[in-house]
Design an enzyme around this catalytic site. Structure first.
Site, mmCIF file in Angstrom:
data_model
loop_
_atom_site.group_PDB
_atom_site.id
_atom_site.type_symbol
_atom_site.label_atom_id
_atom_site.label_comp_id
_atom_site.label_asym_id
_atom_site.label_seq_id
_atom_site.Cartn_x
_atom_site.Cartn_y
_atom_site.Cartn_z
ATOM 1 N NE ARG A 1 64.225 8.925 1.421
ATOM 2 C CZ ARG A 1 64.964 9.814 0.781
ATOM 3 N NH1 ARG A 1 66.174 10.104 1.200
ATOM 4 N NH2 ARG A 1 64.519 10.435 -0.276
ATOM 5 C CB SER A 2 71.332 3.766 3.573
ATOM 6 O OG SER A 2 72.088 4.471 2.608
ATOM 7 C CE LYS B 1 72.677 6.303 -1.740
ATOM 8 N NZ LYS B 1 71.257 6.414 -1.317
ATOM 9 N N GLY C 1 75.140 2.991 -0.772
ATOM 10 C CA GLY C 1 74.211 2.442 0.209
ATOM 11 C C GLY C 1 72.825 2.277 -0.381
ATOM 12 N N GLY C 2 71.922 1.737 0.399
ATOM 13 C CA GLY C 2 70.543 1.554 -0.053
ATOM 14 C C GLY C 2 69.776 2.873 -0.013
ATOM 15 N NE ARG D 1 72.183 20.707 -3.298
ATOM 16 C CZ ARG D 1 71.245 20.041 -3.950
ATOM 17 N NH1 ARG D 1 70.638 19.038 -3.370
ATOM 18 N NH2 ARG D 1 70.893 20.376 -5.162
ATOM 19 C CG HIS E 1 66.413 17.810 -2.107
ATOM 20 N ND1 HIS E 1 66.478 16.536 -2.588
ATOM 21 C CD2 HIS E 1 65.679 17.765 -0.975
ATOM 22 C CE1 HIS E 1 65.814 15.734 -1.768
ATOM 23 N NE2 HIS E 1 65.311 16.453 -0.788
ATOM 24 C CB SER F 1 73.651 12.921 -12.077
ATOM 25 O OG SER F 1 74.977 13.314 -12.336
ATOM 26 N N GLY F 2 70.543 14.066 -10.968
ATOM 27 C CA GLY F 2 69.123 13.727 -10.980
ATOM 28 C C GLY F 2 68.371 14.522 -12.043
#
Lengths: 141, 182
Positions: free
Chosen positions: B14-15, B17, B11-12, B57, B53, B38-39
């Site tokens: 901020r969609s 996802k 998705g785009g 989590r 984040h 993977s960021g």
């Protein structure tokens, strides 16, 4: 006219090549078919439009050329259209113009098309018209 | 028993996802929820964002594995019955395709380099599926624009086509709605 639409590298050409009777079809990449050729496939229209704009062809003349090409090819023809209009506004004025002209042209072509199939990473989705496979199958005989 | 199921969602920006994908994993009620990230941080703001984040989590019961490149190295850390969220294909591809750019030898410029990494990725994903209950792969829509980076977009298209073909289910996310394409 049938349209196969979607983003770059989504498998649009691969999809068309897999349709019955399309492997032997005459392909026009980045150019319009000049003569009447049964079962023509037109792809890379955005490259053709870009060249026209670079050469100073105005939008009305450009649309006329496209309509002539469509009229010559009836009834069975496939146009593969690449979506380039969902990104950030380009810094280059020519790219902005290309997006505008192409967006309006696509709207017109969608209106005229008997069917529109969108391809998302190889998965076809019918946006308009009867099932593309069925029509091509019938017309291909 | 390993479920071997793979779901692809794209998705785009901020969609919604990521939230959707996290929900899928949490609903799988697997022994562990694994966040395969993977960021990679290129500046302070990104480092803080990643850390925030990771902590969020952690409190929600996730185990985070950070693997910006060499995804295969995460494989030995997985256990049978895990549910795995891989986030995401686009950052992994950027990391791998441009690995070596600091020394003027990006993978993209070396013949066969990305081919090798692509083969390793397919093998790794098969490996993850073999042990996990569920694998959800998250990616981005970056193909509906001018071609800005042909090698990158060409590779991403090729990878997405494969992922959709391999997955049991594939979704396209738009404005918070997940459209089932497969």
């Amino acid at each position: 006219m049938h349209i196969v639409f979607g983003g770059a590298f989504n498998g649009k050409r691969q999809f068309v090549r897999g349709l019955p009777g399309c492997r032997e079809a005459a392909w026009f990449e980045g150019e319009l078919p000049r003569d009447s050729i049964p079962g023509a496939v037109v792809a890379g229209l955005e490259l053709w439009v870009k060249r026209q704009l670079e050469n100073g062809t105005d939008e009305r003349e450009l649309n006329r050329l496209v309509q002539d090409a469509i009229a010559h090819q009836r009834p069975r023809q496939i146009w593969i259209l690449t979506d380039i209009n969902r990104g950030i506004v380009p810094a280059d004025p020519l790219e902005r113009e290309l997006r505008d002209v192409l967006g309006r042209l696509y709207q017109q072509l969608f209106l005229q098309a008997a069917s529109v199939t969108r391809i998302w990473y190889g998965i076809p989705e019918t946006l308009k018209g009867a099932d593309l496979h069925e029509n091509l199958h019938k017309n291909g005989r | 028993m390993a479920g071997n199921k793979m779901i692809f969602i794209s998705g785009g920006v901020r969609s919604g996802k990521s939230a959707w994908a996290e929900n899928k994993i949490l609903h799988a009620k697997a022994r562990r929820s694994i966040y395969l990230a993977s960021g990679r941080a290129y500046d302070n703001e990104m480092a803080q964002r990643i850390e925030r984040h990771r902590q969020d989590r952690f409190y929600d019961g996730w185990t985070t594995i950070e693997q910006p490149i060499h995804l295969e190295e995460a494989l030995p850390r997985l256990k049978t019955g895990d549910a795995v969220l891989w986030d995401c294909v686009t950052t992994w591809l950027a990391n791998e395709l441009y690995a070596g750019w600091e020394t003027g030898t990006p993978c993209a410029a070396q013949p066969g380099c990305m081919e090798k990494k692509w083969a390793a990725l397919q093998e790794t994903l098969h490996g993850i599926r073999a042990v996990s209950e569920l694998l959800v792969v998250v990616s981005n829509e970056v193909m509906d624009d001018f071609i800005r980076d042909e090698p990158y977009q060409r590779w991403l298209g090729r990878i997405h086509l494969w992922l959709v073909a391999e997955s049991e289910e594939a979704f396209e996310m738009e404005n918070g709605f997940a459209y089932k394409r497969k």
